[in-house]
Write a protein that holds these residues in place. Structure first.
Motif, PDB file in Angstrom:
ATOM      1  N   ASN A  16      63.054 -10.340  -4.282  1.00 61.26           N
ATOM      2  CA  ASN A  16      62.100 -10.315  -5.393  1.00 61.26           C
ATOM      3  C   ASN A  16      61.353  -8.990  -5.482  1.00 61.26           C
ATOM      4  O   ASN A  16      60.704  -8.712  -6.484  1.00 61.26           O
ATOM      5  CB  ASN A  16      61.115 -11.480  -5.279  1.00 61.26           C
ATOM      6  CG  ASN A  16      61.810 -12.798  -5.511  1.00 61.26           C
ATOM      7  OD1 ASN A  16      62.725 -12.898  -6.327  1.00 61.26           O
ATOM      8  ND2 ASN A  16      61.411 -13.809  -4.770  1.00 61.26           N
ATOM      9  N   ASN A  17      61.456  -8.156  -4.448  1.00 63.78           N
ATOM     10  CA  ASN A  17      60.903  -6.807  -4.530  1.00 63.78           C
ATOM     11  C   ASN A  17      61.617  -6.011  -5.613  1.00 63.78           C
ATOM     12  O   ASN A  17      61.032  -5.137  -6.237  1.00 63.78           O
ATOM     13  CB  ASN A  17      61.031  -6.084  -3.185  1.00 63.78           C
ATOM     14  CG  ASN A  17      59.981  -6.534  -2.204  1.00 63.78           C
ATOM     15  OD1 ASN A  17      58.812  -6.264  -2.392  1.00 63.78           O
ATOM     16  ND2 ASN A  17      60.405  -7.235  -1.180  1.00 63.78           N
ATOM     17  N   LEU A  18      62.884  -6.307  -5.824  1.00 62.20           N
ATOM     18  CA  LEU A  18      63.680  -5.621  -6.841  1.00 62.20           C
ATOM     19  C   LEU A  18      63.843  -6.451  -8.103  1.00 62.20           C
ATOM     20  O   LEU A  18      63.956  -5.927  -9.196  1.00 62.20           O
ATOM     21  CB  LEU A  18      65.074  -5.293  -6.279  1.00 62.20           C
ATOM     22  CG  LEU A  18      65.102  -4.437  -5.022  1.00 62.20           C
ATOM     23  CD1 LEU A  18      66.518  -4.350  -4.471  1.00 62.20           C
ATOM     24  CD2 LEU A  18      64.545  -3.057  -5.299  1.00 62.20           C
ATOM     25  N   ASN A  19      63.889  -7.756  -7.927  1.00 60.28           N
ATOM     26  CA  ASN A  19      64.188  -8.678  -9.020  1.00 60.28           C
ATOM     27  C   ASN A  19      62.919  -9.400  -9.462  1.00 60.28           C
ATOM     28  O   ASN A  19      62.731 -10.567  -9.177  1.00 60.28           O
ATOM     29  CB  ASN A  19      65.247  -9.681  -8.549  1.00 60.28           C
ATOM     30  CG  ASN A  19      65.674 -10.622  -9.641  1.00 60.28           C
ATOM     31  OD1 ASN A  19      65.606 -10.288 -10.811  1.00 60.28           O
ATOM     32  ND2 ASN A  19      66.108 -11.809  -9.254  1.00 60.28           N
ATOM     33  N   ASN A  20      62.029  -8.673 -10.135  1.00 61.00           N
ATOM     34  CA  ASN A  20      60.815  -9.289 -10.652  1.00 61.00           C
ATOM     35  C   ASN A  20      60.530  -8.715 -12.036  1.00 61.00           C
ATOM     36  O   ASN A  20      61.117  -7.718 -12.433  1.00 61.00           O
ATOM     37  CB  ASN A  20      59.628  -9.110  -9.693  1.00 61.00           C
ATOM     38  CG  ASN A  20      59.194  -7.680  -9.547  1.00 61.00           C
ATOM     39  OD1 ASN A  20      58.607  -7.104 -10.465  1.00 61.00           O
ATOM     40  ND2 ASN A  20      59.482  -7.088  -8.390  1.00 61.00           N
ATOM     41  N   CYS A  21      59.632  -9.350 -12.755  1.00 61.65           N
ATOM     42  CA  CYS A  21      59.380  -8.972 -14.153  1.00 61.65           C
ATOM     43  C   CYS A  21      58.321  -7.881 -14.306  1.00 61.65           C
ATOM     44  O   CYS A  21      57.969  -7.526 -15.431  1.00 61.65           O
ATOM     45  CB  CYS A  21      58.993 -10.205 -14.963  1.00 61.65           C
ATOM     46  SG  CYS A  21      57.380 -10.885 -14.506  1.00 61.65           S
ATOM     47  N   GLY A  22      57.780  -7.389 -13.213  1.00 60.74           N
ATOM     48  CA  GLY A  22      56.779  -6.330 -13.297  1.00 60.74           C
ATOM     49  C   GLY A  22      55.402  -6.819 -13.708  1.00 60.74           C
ATOM     50  O   GLY A  22      54.580  -6.045 -14.186  1.00 60.74           O
ATOM     51  N   GLY A  23      55.160  -8.108 -13.561  1.00 59.69           N
ATOM     52  CA  GLY A  23      53.821  -8.630 -13.814  1.00 59.69           C
ATOM     53  C   GLY A  23      53.563  -9.188 -15.196  1.00 59.69           C
ATOM     54  O   GLY A  23      52.409  -9.327 -15.587  1.00 59.69           O
ATOM     55  N   VAL A  24      54.614  -9.521 -15.940  1.00 57.23           N
ATOM     56  CA  VAL A  24      54.403 -10.071 -17.282  1.00 57.23           C
ATOM     57  C   VAL A  24      54.548 -11.596 -17.330  1.00 57.23           C
ATOM     58  O   VAL A  24      54.573 -12.179 -18.399  1.00 57.23           O
ATOM     59  CB  VAL A  24      55.323  -9.396 -18.334  1.00 57.23           C
ATOM     60  CG1 VAL A  24      54.985  -7.933 -18.480  1.00 57.23           C
ATOM     61  CG2 VAL A  24      56.786  -9.597 -18.009  1.00 57.23           C
ATOM     62  N   GLY A  25      54.639 -12.233 -16.165  1.00 54.15           N
ATOM     63  CA  GLY A  25      54.646 -13.690 -16.110  1.00 54.15           C
ATOM     64  C   GLY A  25      55.944 -14.333 -16.525  1.00 54.15           C
ATOM     65  O   GLY A  25      55.947 -15.468 -16.997  1.00 54.15           O
ATOM     66  N   GLN A  26      57.060 -13.659 -16.322  1.00 57.74           N
ATOM     67  CA  GLN A  26      58.348 -14.192 -16.753  1.00 57.74           C
ATOM     68  C   GLN A  26      59.252 -14.649 -15.612  1.00 57.74           C
ATOM     69  O   GLN A  26      60.279 -15.256 -15.876  1.00 57.74           O
ATOM     70  CB  GLN A  26      59.098 -13.131 -17.570  1.00 57.74           C
ATOM     71  CG  GLN A  26      58.365 -12.707 -18.805  1.00 57.74           C
ATOM     72  CD  GLN A  26      58.256 -13.819 -19.828  1.00 57.74           C
ATOM     73  OE1 GLN A  26      59.226 -14.510 -20.089  1.00 57.74           O
ATOM     74  NE2 GLN A  26      57.087 -13.997 -20.385  1.00 57.74           N
ATOM     75  N   CYS A  27      58.896 -14.334 -14.365  1.00 59.07           N
ATOM     76  CA  CYS A  27      59.842 -14.629 -13.278  1.00 59.07           C
ATOM     77  C   CYS A  27      59.318 -15.622 -12.238  1.00 59.07           C
ATOM     78  O   CYS A  27      60.109 -16.276 -11.573  1.00 59.07           O
ATOM     79  CB  CYS A  27      60.267 -13.334 -12.598  1.00 59.07           C
ATOM     80  SG  CYS A  27      58.963 -12.502 -11.666  1.00 59.07           S
ATOM     81  N   GLY A  28      58.028 -15.708 -12.048  1.00 59.83           N
ATOM     82  CA  GLY A  28      57.477 -16.640 -11.068  1.00 59.83           C
ATOM     83  C   GLY A  28      57.652 -16.212  -9.630  1.00 59.83           C
ATOM     84  O   GLY A  28      57.670 -17.053  -8.733  1.00 59.83           O
TER      85      GLY A  28
END
Length: 119
Positions: free
Chosen positions: A37-49
């Motif tokens: 999840n360090n690489l696979n996240n939405c950057g803080g827009v609330g889309q990935c959890g």
């Protein structure tokens, strides 16, 4: 100024009233993500959890649970929050990357869709 205490890291940071918990966490040099999840996240827009934190103390000093959090965290303990969707309004103690916080149940995009569909 509110203080955020990071239980696992043994560190604390002050932030402005109304600060975004994810941004304040990153600014303190604390990683809210686990594993891939360090690489696979939405950057803080609330889309990935994936930026789940466990609130140990001071839950009353955080913003109310958002609709997005209700969906993504529906099968998690009540003291789990998405740091990107949480505003800090007072002192709080948190645990980053709780063991069962990421990648299970509705705490993923696929899980959120399943939760909405009742499966």
């Amino acid at each position: 100024m509110p203080t955020i205490r990071f239980e696992q890291e043994g560190q604390q940071v002050s932030c402005i009233d109304g600060a975004n918990l994810r941004k304040a966490t990153l600014a303190a040099g604390v990683n809210p993500y686990k594993g891939l999840n360090n690489l696979n996240n939405c950057g803080g827009v609330g889309q990935c959890g994936t930026c789940v934190i466990e609130v140990l103390e001071g839950a009353q000093n955080l913003s109310p649970l958002s609709d997005v959090e209700e969906v993504y965290l529906s099968d998690r303990p009540a003291n789990y929050r998405l740091s990107c969707r949480t505003t800090v309004n007072g002192d709080v103690t948190v645990r980053t990357c709780p063991g069962d916080g990421v990648g299970q149940g509705s705490n993923s995009l696929i899980g959120a869709v399943k939760s909405l569909l009742g499966r």
